[in-house]
Design a protein around this motif. Structure first.
Motif, PDB file in Angstrom:
ATOM      1  N   THR A   1      -9.641   6.978   3.433  1.00 46.64           N
ATOM      2  CA  THR A   1      -9.707   6.903   4.880  1.00 46.64           C
ATOM      3  C   THR A   1     -10.233   8.197   5.480  1.00 46.64           C
ATOM      4  O   THR A   1     -10.283   9.236   4.823  1.00 46.64           O
TER       5      THR A   1
ATOM      6  N   TYR B   1      -3.646   3.199  -2.154  1.00 49.63           N
ATOM      7  CA  TYR B   1      -3.914   2.300  -3.270  1.00 49.63           C
ATOM      8  C   TYR B   1      -2.851   1.214  -3.329  1.00 49.63           C
ATOM      9  O   TYR B   1      -1.736   1.361  -2.833  1.00 49.63           O
TER      10      TYR B   1
ATOM     11  N   LEU C   1     -10.050  -5.349   4.731  1.00 46.52           N
ATOM     12  CA  LEU C   1     -10.385  -5.241   3.322  1.00 46.52           C
ATOM     13  C   LEU C   1     -10.123  -6.581   2.652  1.00 46.52           C
ATOM     14  O   LEU C   1      -9.019  -7.132   2.756  1.00 46.52           O
TER      15      LEU C   1
ATOM     16  N   ILE D   1     -13.199   0.669   9.534  1.00 44.31           N
ATOM     17  CA  ILE D   1     -13.624   0.378   8.168  1.00 44.31           C
ATOM     18  C   ILE D   1     -14.971   1.012   7.853  1.00 44.31           C
ATOM     19  O   ILE D   1     -15.291   1.253   6.685  1.00 44.31           O
TER      20      ILE D   1
ATOM     21  N   VAL E   1      -8.557   2.832  -1.292  1.00 39.54           N
ATOM     22  CA  VAL E   1      -9.263   2.955  -0.017  1.00 39.54           C
ATOM     23  C   VAL E   1      -9.129   4.398   0.457  1.00 39.54           C
ATOM     24  O   VAL E   1      -8.020   4.893   0.662  1.00 39.54           O
TER      25      VAL E   1
ATOM     26  N   GLN F   1      -5.485  -6.333   2.967  1.00 32.94           N
ATOM     27  CA  GLN F   1      -5.103  -5.186   3.788  1.00 32.94           C
ATOM     28  C   GLN F   1      -3.789  -5.427   4.517  1.00 32.94           C
ATOM     29  O   GLN F   1      -2.944  -4.544   4.596  1.00 32.94           O
TER      30      GLN F   1
ATOM     31  N   TRP G   1       0.813  -1.213   0.000  1.00 32.63           N
ATOM     32  CA  TRP G   1       0.000   0.000   0.000  1.00 32.63           C
ATOM     33  C   TRP G   1       0.844   1.259   0.000  1.00 32.63           C
ATOM     34  O   TRP G   1       1.888   1.329   0.632  1.00 32.63           O
TER      35      TRP G   1
ATOM     36  N   TYR H   1     -14.457  -6.102  -4.192  1.00 29.06           N
ATOM     37  CA  TYR H   1     -13.736  -5.672  -2.996  1.00 29.06           C
ATOM     38  C   TYR H   1     -14.757  -5.348  -1.914  1.00 29.06           C
ATOM     39  O   TYR H   1     -15.820  -4.785  -2.206  1.00 29.06           O
TER      40      TYR H   1
ATOM     41  N   PHE I   1      -6.189   1.266   8.148  1.00 26.14           N
ATOM     42  CA  PHE I   1      -7.123   2.150   7.459  1.00 26.14           C
ATOM     43  C   PHE I   1      -8.035   2.877   8.436  1.00 26.14           C
ATOM     44  O   PHE I   1      -8.942   3.591   8.026  1.00 26.14           O
TER      45      PHE I   1
ATOM     46  N   LEU J   1     -15.083  -4.161   2.414  1.00 22.04           N
ATOM     47  CA  LEU J   1     -14.640  -3.899   3.779  1.00 22.04           C
ATOM     48  C   LEU J   1     -15.642  -4.574   4.697  1.00 22.04           C
ATOM     49  O   LEU J   1     -16.824  -4.207   4.718  1.00 22.04           O
TER      50      LEU J   1
ATOM     51  N   LEU K   1     -14.321   3.130  -0.739  1.00 21.87           N
ATOM     52  CA  LEU K   1     -13.672   2.047  -1.477  1.00 21.87           C
ATOM     53  C   LEU K   1     -14.081   2.083  -2.937  1.00 21.87           C
ATOM     54  O   LEU K   1     -15.253   2.286  -3.263  1.00 21.87           O
TER      55      LEU K   1
ATOM     56  N   CYS L   1     -14.345   4.220   6.012  1.00 18.80           N
ATOM     57  CA  CYS L   1     -13.547   4.175   4.786  1.00 18.80           C
ATOM     58  C   CYS L   1     -14.435   4.198   3.547  1.00 18.80           C
ATOM     59  O   CYS L   1     -15.580   3.749   3.583  1.00 18.80           O
TER      60      CYS L   1
END
Length: 831
Positions: free
Chosen positions: A726, A733, A685, A707, A724, A699, A23, A674, A704, A676, A712, A710
């Motif tokens: 936050t 990313y 994630l 969740i 993602v 993740q 990430w 995807y 993050f 969360l 997405l 967040c």
């Protein structure tokens, strides 16, 4: 042996799968939010930290950039560690750093705070949980520092707590803390005793702890210690002469104002303090600067201005340790025409400002200011506002080992430079945004447009940003979203069949809060049908860009056709989560509480689908498939549900529960899902390349935060790439490949005319206006408050009362003429 092998296979199947996703931040750059404190090590060159209120702690690098060091701590369960209320460095060991972490002291944060400690400059951490909460994003967060290490005994630390919890001490290097019973004034100030949610009605507590390193040792500890309390009364600075055994108010101290900063100049044997009549960071209309002579025990008012020129308090305070008697101070909040910074080379006897009037309205500026590392700051702020130098300046520091190096923090970035001593000669210093690497953005909406803009990010306080291609993710944008310019954008969406058409929503009542773009978010114009009463919420754009469906934060769902006036959609409840089918121009989807809704007349009317989501009671997100008309996913407290017939019926996808935001993203073969949610590795994630038959944790150790806050989206243009957003650390990313057999229909050509196979909907799909093989990917964002079932309380709140936010079950309307305005994700107030 076969039995053992069977057990091993079962254990392997049950273990959470972790894919190798690395990430990194999308580079918006330049900071983005309020930075309450900058802390330099007193003797080690280049060692400094910046603490943020919602984005964690950052360490300074030799190239002026910053590195986040607390990401790994901000798990879903410990999200509040991104609120940093105080930092302390060990004067004897530049590798050691301590921080008091926790976001809120009221019910918004379920966790007590912690003192975290590191012996390797934040590479690894140990933590001590406190028996009370810490408020890194509470009022008064710019006071300090509340945490300090004894310069003569690194085993001793003091921490000044909030909420009336008093002064605490560690004698084992921060491993354990005990309350200092001899310190009895825990602070008395409460900003608003009538506040019912605890944000402004909590006791602000202690303001700072400052050791006098020039004092003698008593039992191996520094004897003289100063502690400030957040009180605007005579007794707000206390001293111990016996290493904390007893305390008394310092005689002769200023008779009013809150003390904000207290700095020791050991060569002068003097303390310097800044004061304001507000606790900060955004209030204060008067204040002062004082010098306390440690030898004589006398106070001197050295405030740079007086009379009508004193219309602000003071916050930031920096001492030049290489040149005793040289210091800088900053206005805390001079909202017009600009902030003010003063410098003195004679211990405050005389001052020189960084700007002055040259005959109103002309200003004589003794500085140049640039933002090459974050061009959007100049384009969106400096060139648009009289406040070029910033606001909420609670931290202003001179590097203790370099008189030319200085930094000060504002509500949007860290400014500073490397030629401060030019103030003494040519009186013209170079100021630059020096927050490269700090990504303190609260992300409220994301979209990735197939064949169009790679990433659209709606953010709090800084409006939003467009990244045209994946190659641009590492370059700070030239400008934020402008014309119209709002403080905050809460959502963004695009038209599936016309990828250049984009819509966004703002959060500022009193002016139209819908803007549209026809060039992928490069330029914008106000939606002609938007009124001035509605704001915030989330938005869905029809496939052909002729219909905007808007679920505002302060009213029921609205709809506009062909730029016409927005009218109410009576068949949807207020606050509903909404989405558009990305191929069929007439179909929209929505969810609220336990219900899923669908529309086949371009959002004019919606019908609830009975029993669509089983026993689920809370719809969190709705997302339409990027390239297949009629395929839609719904995220709920029970997990994921999938429909392939325009929402007529759904099938439960197993493997995850308590899912929050979800997304489609282009995969290596087909489309990934995807999510969360809660799976085998906990609240993380996950990704599936086989329509939910298997889920992989991507993740890992990257934090993050919670969740539920967040956002997405999967990339619609780059296979395996996911974003993602936050609540405080910007957009992350990563890119990777996951195994699995694609279970969803895919297409590699533009949409063609077809009809639904279900008997309940007979509608022709719109023909794409492009000839490219990529088409749409859309997930509909919702605010964090939609994680909870919609409140049903029909009472009305009084002025200043709470009217919404995460977990709020009380009144959601205000008594006339007051309006419910979101202050943050957790607190909406009648104003």
């Amino acid at each position: 042996m076969k039995c053992l092998q069977a057990i091993q296979l079962l254990l392997a199947a049950a273990a959470p799968v972790r894919a190798a996703f690395s990430w990194q931040n999308v580079k918006i750059g330049g900071g983005g939010g309020f930075i309450p404190g900058i802390i330099f090590h007193p003797s080690a060159k280049g060692v400094a930290y910046a603490r943020t209120d919602i984005g964690g702690l950052y360490r300074l690098s030799s190239d002026d950039s910053w590195t986040p060091v607390t990401d790994s701590l901000a798990t879903n369960e410990n999200w509040s560690t991104w609120g940093v209320d105080a930092v302390a460095l060990d004067p004897a060991d530049p590798n050691k750093v301590y921080a008091a972490v926790g976001m809120y002291t009221n019910s918004w944060d379920p966790n007590n705070g912690s003192i975290i400690r590191s012996s390797d400059q934040g590479a690894t951490w140990a933590s001590t949980r406190l028996p009370f909460k810490v408020g890194g994003n509470m009022p008064g967060r710019g006071l300090g520092e509340r945490l300090a290490v004894d310069p003569k005994n690194p085993d001793i630390l003091y921490f000044g707590a909030r909420s009336g919890n008093g002064l605490w001490k560690s004698t084992d290097g921060g491993v354990t803390f005990t309350k200092v019973s001899s310190f009895t004034n825990a602070g008395t100030y409460i900003a608003d005793p009538a506040d019912t949610n605890g944000y402004n009605s909590d006791i602000m507590g202690l303001a700072f702890v400052t050791f006098d390193s020039t004092s003698e040792l008593i039992n191996g500890a520094t004897s003289r210690i100063f502690v400030g309390t957040a009180d605007n009364i005579t007794a707000s600075v206390y001293v111990s002469e016996d290493a904390g055994a007893s305390w008394s108010a310092v005689p002769g101290q200023p008779a009013k104002y809150f003390p904000h900063k207290c700095r020791l100049q050991p060569a002068e044997k003097a303390l310097y303090l800044t004061y304001s009549d507000g606790a900060g960071p955004f209030d204060g209309t008067s204040g002062g600067v004082y010098r306390y002579d440690l030898t004589n025990g006398t106070w001197k008012n050295i405030t740079p201005v007086s009379g009508g020129d004193l219309y602000y308090g003071f916050g930031g305070l920096g001492l030049d340790m290489q040149k005793p008697g040289t210091l800088v101070v900053a206005s805390l909040n001079s909202w017009w025409p600009d902030a003010q910074i003063f410098r003195s080379t004679d211990s405050g006897a005389t001052w020189s400002p960084i700007w002055e009037w040259a005959g109103y309205p002309e200003m004589r500026m003794y500085y140049g200011i640039t933002t090459p590392k974050a061009p959007w700051i100049d384009a969106g702020f400096i060139s648009q506002d009289s406040k070029r130098l910033g606001w909420a300046i609670e931290s202003l520091e001179i590097d203790p080992v370099d008189s030319d190096h200085w930094l000060y923090a504002t509500g949007v970035t860290i400014f500073g430079g490397h030629d401060l001593t030019k103030w003494d000669t040519v009186h013209n210093v170079s100021i630059e945004s020096l927050a490269d690497g700090i990504e303190e953005f609260a992300v409220l909406g994301l979209a990735s447009v197939p064949g169009g803009s790679e990433l659209l990010a709606a953010v709090g306080d800084d409006n939003g940003f467009t990244f045209k291609t994946s190659d641009s993710l590492g370059t700070s944008p030239q400008a934020p979203w402008m014309t119209p310019t709002w403080a905050t954008s809460t959502d963004v969406d695009y038209a599936g069949n016309k990828p250049g058409n984009v819509v966004r929503i703002g959060n500022s009542a009193g002016s139209p809060q819908v803007a549209v773009s026809s060039d992928g978010g490069a330029s914008w114009s106000v939606h002609s049908g938007a009124g001035t009463a509605e704001y915030a919420g989330f938005v869905a754009y029809s496939a052909d860009a002729d219909t905007v469906l808007w679920s505002p934060g302060n009213s029921g769902v609205l709809r506009s056709r062909n730029q016409g006036t927005f009218t109410a959609v009576a068949s949807l409840p207020s606050g509903a989560v909404i989405a558009s089918d990305k191929r069929n121009n007439t179909v929209f989807y929505a969810g609220s509480g336990r219900n899923f809704y669908r529309s086949t007349d371009a959002g004019s009317t919606f019908t609830a689908v009975s029993g669509a989501l089983g026993s689920a009671t809370s719809v969190r997100d709705v997302v339409a498939h990027p390239v297949v008309a009629g395929e839609v996913l719904v995220s709920t407290n029970e997990g994921l549900f999938r429909s392939t017939n325009f929402g007529v019926s759904f099938t439960k996808i197993n493997g995850l529960t308590e899912t929050q935001h979800i997304a489609f993203g282009l995969g290596s073969s087909g489309w990934n899902i995807y999510a969360l949610g809660v799976g085998a590795a906990g609240a993380k994630l996950y990704v599936s390349a086989d329509t939910g038959a298997s889920w992989t944790d991507i993740q890992g150790s990257q934090g993050f935060g919670t969740i539920s806050s967040c956002r997405l989206v999967g990339s619609s243009n780059v296979a395996g790439q996911v974003y993602v957003g936050t609540n405080g650390r910007g957009v992350f990313y990563a890119k990777g490949t996951v195994s699995g057999q694609p279970g969803m229909t895919t297409t590699t050509s533009s949409s063609t005319s077809a009809t639904s196979s279900t008997s309940s909907i007979k509608t022709t799909l719109a023909t794409s206006s492009t000839s490219t093989k990529t088409t749409t990917s859309r997930w509909t964002t919702s605010t964090a408050s939609t994680v909870w079932p919609a409140p049903t309380n029909t009472a009305e709140s009084e002025r200043w009362g709470q009217c919404g936010g995460i977990g709020w079950t009380g009144p959601t309307k205000c008594k006339s003429p007051w309006q419910c305005k979101p202050q943050n994700d957790w607190y909406h107030q009648c104003l």
